[in-house]
Design an enzyme around this catalytic site. Structure first.
Site, PDB file in Angstrom:
ATOM      1  N   LYS A  77       0.851  -1.190   0.000  1.00  0.00           N
ATOM      2  CA  LYS A  77       0.000   0.000   0.000  1.00  0.00           C
ATOM      3  C   LYS A  77       0.889   1.245   0.000  1.00  0.00           C
ATOM      4  O   LYS A  77       1.927   1.279   0.680  1.00  0.00           O
ATOM      5  CB  LYS A  77      -0.876  -0.022   1.256  1.00  0.00           C
ATOM      6  CG  LYS A  77      -1.975   1.038   1.299  1.00  0.00           C
ATOM      7  CD  LYS A  77      -2.812   0.878   2.574  1.00  0.00           C
ATOM      8  CE  LYS A  77      -3.963   1.868   2.649  1.00  0.00           C
ATOM      9  NZ  LYS A  77      -4.763   1.692   3.887  1.00  0.00           N
ATOM     10  N   SER A 152      -9.793   1.614   3.007  1.00  0.00           N
ATOM     11  CA  SER A 152      -8.950   2.392   2.127  1.00  0.00           C
ATOM     12  C   SER A 152      -7.907   1.586   1.358  1.00  0.00           C
ATOM     13  O   SER A 152      -7.398   2.044   0.341  1.00  0.00           O
ATOM     14  CB  SER A 152      -8.212   3.456   2.951  1.00  0.00           C
ATOM     15  OG  SER A 152      -7.317   2.840   3.862  1.00  0.00           O
ATOM     16  N   SER A 176      -9.911  -0.739   7.219  1.00  0.00           N
ATOM     17  CA  SER A 176      -9.347  -0.505   5.888  1.00  0.00           C
ATOM     18  C   SER A 176      -8.638  -1.700   5.259  1.00  0.00           C
ATOM     19  O   SER A 176      -8.268  -1.650   4.087  1.00  0.00           O
ATOM     20  CB  SER A 176      -8.364   0.676   5.932  1.00  0.00           C
ATOM     21  OG  SER A 176      -9.072   1.887   5.864  1.00  0.00           O
TER      22      SER A 176
END
Lengths: 494, 496
Positions: A77, A152, A176
């Protein structure tokens, strides 16, 4: 030979050792997969093709040296710092920023032999539940491109779901990792707060943030978690013990464990398909003679409010450093104040600004006691209730998200609806407990639905056993991804 | 004196940089100087993702100060973020302590006009220093983060100080204690000790008035002058029926005046909240006891002991105890056998004078030297020009009558230069005191023959001229004559 991107971590290890494939070939297979699918999925902010191939060749020269993630292509990420490689948090304010150091988890992945294949998309600064708050691109759900991958960590979830990485790392502040895992049909794990070092994770809400893995199945997820977990002297909030063994006893499943479920799940608004799979899971567990207790789940009424106060308060402070003085975006201006205002005005997106404003407000003099201090009290209460509950049971079972994936754009204009989709995930963040989402079933529209398990503090080993038990029960991947035949073959390959 | 028109209420906030090896939340060196931004890392630069880790040495030093001032050491204290935007603060928040400081409710005692005064302390807490802004000549500003993350303790007094003199004494003795503990070098010009003042006036019997703040006070003199100016300013406003506004004044050390900032510019809401990246700081009894064991004898107690044990006047005890290293040096000389009073005389007259003249001749290069040396212990080392044992030997020669006082001073100068023993120098310079009657009588006779006027005046009753004759004898003998015996011979020859 089977498609190289279908091997599990241990399966890859076997074929490397047997010299049936080189790391370079495997990495190339993933790059091919990216080339085929990425143009429509847009999971990556950056594909590190050259780096990955160079690293692969390096590993091939050495040959398999027994490291747990040798030659495993992993996506990261883009809120995790990678030395010399741009780390943007999907924000214009950090566009082009290249950290001078690797996050602890990145260091640990590298030293476990993993090959980092790219940096994945996210909601700006991990603020969002759909990946639509990225300043750079919208990621599409691999199961249906008109739908959101969740967020997210939507890019990391989509990358694994679309076979563009064998595993990936995300971060979970209010769900997330687990929510996008649920929406993309993969496994997503958030450990106990302090299990994984946050050093090098660009902070959103420091007291809630945890890094964790996405994988196709529970065993791969456990292996990646073992590689990144454990005490780190650079993060004072890490638990001072080494990473626990998570994969050794998976086969025992629910053996000897009691499971708690909500006694009043009907109270909560959710998609009928989610409600149905939740109910069926309870029946199936009972059918497998797993003791199931119906209880009142802590924090269901209060977690969202508590979460949005604590997380935004911390975020307002954590994001203060993006000011144009030292790195990232700097907007031209005549005075210091104007530089601050214009840099932050132009560099941050709407959702980030909304949260900074909310967070600043709840910390302001005169409001602190009513919001922040009160939220801390509620947090303490929720923690105590969970502790009490886990004296009587080992795992809590509940859905991960109240709905399967929603259409892109559908919730953009309604932040409250977006916030409410975190209802089942935030309690574990507030209480700092380990939790995992396991793909369970497809909705009538063909979108994945995940179920969630929460364990007591520090009980990741139990959590992973339960997750493996559910995985064996649902047979989601065999039924919906590989087809029954391929599934057996894959398991046989271990 | 007329009735007091206004009572002055002063509180001091003192920031002291701790001389730890590394910074408070990372492993960068904490020393002063260095190439700009060379002593930095992702943590003290506040780069995205970096996290603070507490340096326990800084905690130990803060506890030491707490114990030295009689504070209660909190078993659990909590770091907090103080949020404000300024380019010298890379995270735009400072890690400090807020509602749960490390030390509370202490007291600093010191002497003022011959009496022991005490000022209560509100708290002492640990925090990180900010960087330094440099405004470039060609426009724009530069920032050096070397200082960023250097540990600070903030020592907050209660508003119990009543005069500029008391404020200054408080600060001097605070600095003295810090240096005794070896935790802060107390260099106000380099900013390792900084002082902010809160000040208000009230008519006797009235509640507290509105306070103003003075920042940037970088010397003891500035503290006194700044307070004096602000008292006058506030008194003027109050006398003319005005109201005091809550402002911040900056001391301009060049122009020696106060610059008043508009109150709005400093109207901060710091939005303090507990620092989530650090655990609460737990200090157990064992840690506290360990630090208590490391406490040295403090200045006030040592001065008292010097007065009583060595029978020294208060002034001498004060001078000798000003620095821990000096007091240690003095006691080493005494323990080597010197008479305490003689030792005090020699240390104060010769040693301190020598250090003073040495410092003057070094001149402007001294601060630069310090920056290069930069070792922690150097900040507190008492560098005596002559080793204590050697000084004791010299004192023994003088008190035993082997050499005269003036020869002793001459030998001392040579000892500073060559580091040889006083005996060696005495032989080398042939400075053994002459006490033989024959030689003395010859010198006295010569002096009498050369000074007919003085002889006449002496015989006319001006016996104070005895000193003159002895002085001449000393001169003639190149300092070797025993002055006491010479005096007796002069008397005998002039009066007999």
């Amino acid at each position: 030979m089977r498609d190289l991107v279908q091997y599990s971590i241990e399966g890859l290890g076997d074929i490397y050792r047997a010299r049936e494939a080189t790391v370079r070939e495997v990495v190339q297979a993933y790059l091919d997969s990216i080339e085929a699918r990425e143009p429509r999925i847009k999971a990556f902010l950056q594909v590190l093709a050259e780096d990955a191939l160079a690293k692969a060749s390096e590993l091939d020269v050495k040959g398999h040296d027994g490291r747990p993630l040798f030659g495993v292509p992993v996506a990261i990420k883009d809120n995790l710092c990678t030395r010399g490689i741009s780390t943007t948090c999907a924000s214009k304010i950090l566009e082009g920023y290249r950290p001078p150091y690797d996050a602890t988890v990145v260091e640990r992945l590298r030293s476990a032999g993993a090959v980092i294949i790219g940096k994945t998309n996210l909601d700006e600064f991990a603020m969002g539940s759909s990946c639509e708050n990225s300043a750079f691109q919208i990621t599409h759900n691999p199961w249906n491109e008109a739908y959101a991958p969740g967020g997210s960590s939507g890019g990391s979830a989509a990358a694994v779901a679309a076979d563009m990485a064998l595993a990936s790392l995300g971060s979970d502040t209010g769900g997330s990792i687990r929510q996008p895992a649920s929406l993309c049909g993969v496994v997503g794990l958030k450990g106990t707060y302090g299990r994984v070092s946050r050093y090098g994770l660009v902070a959103f809400a420091s007291s809630l943030d945890q890094i964790g893995p996405f994988a196709r199945d529970v065993r791969d997820c456990a292996l990646v978690m073992e590689a990144i977990a454990g005490h780190d002297e650079r993060d004072a909030t890490t638990i001072p013990t080494p990473a626990p063994d998570l994969h050794g006893k998976l086969e025992r499943g629910f053996e000897g464990m009691r499971v708690a479920v909500s006694a009043d799940l009907e109270k909560w608004e959710m998609d009928p398909s989610v409600r149905e799979i939740a109910a069926r899971t309870v029946d199936d567990l009972a059918g497998d003679s797993v003791p199931v207790d119906r209880v009142t789940l802590p924090g269901m009424e209060t977690s969202i409010a508590t979460y949005y106060i604590l997380a935004n308060a911390e975020a307002s402070s954590n994001l203060a450093r993006y000011d144009g003085v030292r790195y990232g975006l700097r907007s031209n201006s005549d005075s210091l104040l104007e530089m601050y205002e214009r840099t932050r005005g132009e560099g941050f997106g709407d959702e980030v600004k909304r949260r900074i404003l909310l967070g600043t407000y709840v910390l302001s003099s005169g409001y602190y006691d009513a919001y922040y201090a009160k939220a801390q009290q509620v947090k303490a209460l929720i923690c105590a209730q969970f502790e009490e509950l886990f004296r009587k049971c080992d795992l809590i079972l509940l859905p991960t998200s109240p709905t399967p994936a929603f259409r892109l754009g559908e919730r953009l204009e309604d932040p409250i609806a977006m916030y409410l989709s975190d209802i089942f995930t935030t309690p574990a963040n507030i209480a700092g407990l380990p939790a995992i989402s396991i793909p369970a079933e497809l909705s009538p529209e063909g979108l994945p639905i995940g179920m969630q398990l929460i364990a007591g503090w520090g009980e990741e080993a139990k959590l992973m056993r339960g997750a493996f038990g559910l995985e064996r029960m649902y047979r989601f991947r065999e039924q919906h991804v590989l087809g029954p035949k391929a599934g057996r073959e894959r398991h046989g390959g271990r | 004196m007329a009735a007091v028109e206004f009572e002055t209420v002063i509180g001091l906030e003192v920031h002291a940089q701790l001389v730890t090896k590394s910074k408070v939340f990372c492993s960068c060196p904490a020393v002063y100087g260095g190439e700009p931004n060379a002593q930095t890392c992702p943590v003290c630069l506040g780069l995205p993702g970096a996290l603070p880790v507490l340096n326990e040495e800084a905690v130990s030093m803060a506890i030491l100060m707490g114990l030295a001032t009689g504070c209660r050491i909190a078993p659990r204290s909590v770091f907090a973020r103080k949020n404000y935007f300024y380019p010298d603060c890379p995270k735009n928040y400072q890690i400090s302590m807020y509602d749960k400081p490390l030390c509370e409710e202490g007291r600093l005692e010191f002497e003022l006009d011959g009496e022991i005064h005490g000022v209560a302390l509100e708290r002492i807490h640990l925090e990180e220093d900010a960087g330094k802004l440099i405004h470039a000549e060609e426009g724009g500003s530069l920032v050096d983060f070397n200082r960023c993350g250097v540990p600070l303790i903030e020592i907050v007094s209660k508003p119990e100080i009543r005069s500029p003199e008391e404020a200054s004494r408080y600060l001097v003795s605070l600095r003295q204690v810090l240096r005794y503990l070896g935790i802060c070098d107390g260099n106000m010009e380099e900013g390792s000790l900084r002082c902010d003042v809160n000040i208000s006036l009230r008519r006797p019997g009235e509640p507290l008035g509105t306070k103003t703040e003075i920042k940037n006070l970088n010397s003891f003199k500035a503290v006194e002058m700044g307070i004096r100016f602000e008292i006058e300013r506030q008194a003027g406003v109050l006398r003319s029926g005005g109201r005091i506004e809550q402002v911040t004044n900056l001391w301009d050390s060049g122009q020696k005046k106060l610059l008043t900032m508009r109150s709005k510019e400093y109207a901060h809401d710091y939005r303090y909240f507990p620092e989530p990246d650090l655990l609460p700081l737990d200090v157990d009894g064992a840690w506290i006891e360990k630090m208590r064991g490391a406490l040295p004898e403090l200045p006030l107690a040592r001065e008292k002991r010097f007065r009583e044990k060595y029978n020294l006047p208060a002034y001498d005890a004060g001078v000798l105890c000003a620095e821990r290293g000096l007091a240690d040096y003095y006691e080493t000389v005494v323990s080597a056998g010197s008479d305490p009073k003689l030792a005090a005389h020699w240390v104060m007259r010769e040693i301190l004078e020598e250090i003073k003249s040495g410092a003057e001749s070094e001149g402007a290069s001294a601060p630069a030297m310090r920056a290069v040396e930069s070792s922690v212990s150097d900040a507190f080392a008492f560098r005596a020009p002559v080793a204590a044992g050697r000084l004791a030997e010299l004192i023994a020669l003088v008190s035993g009558g082997v050499i005269s006082n003036s020869a002793g001073r001459e030998i001392f100068k040579e000892m500073v230069r060559t580091a040889e023993s006083p005996d060696t120098i005495r032989e080398k310079l042939n400075l053994t005191q002459v006490s033989g009657a024959k030689e003395l009588e010859q010198w006295v006779a010569d002096v009498i023959a050369e000074s007919p006027d003085e002889v006449a005046r002496y015989r006319g009753g001006k016996t104070q001229l005895l000193g003159f004759f002895v002085g001449q004898v000393m001169k003639k003998s190149a300092g070797k004559a025993n002055p006491k015996l010479a005096g007796e011979i002069v008397k005998k020859m002039l009066e007999g």
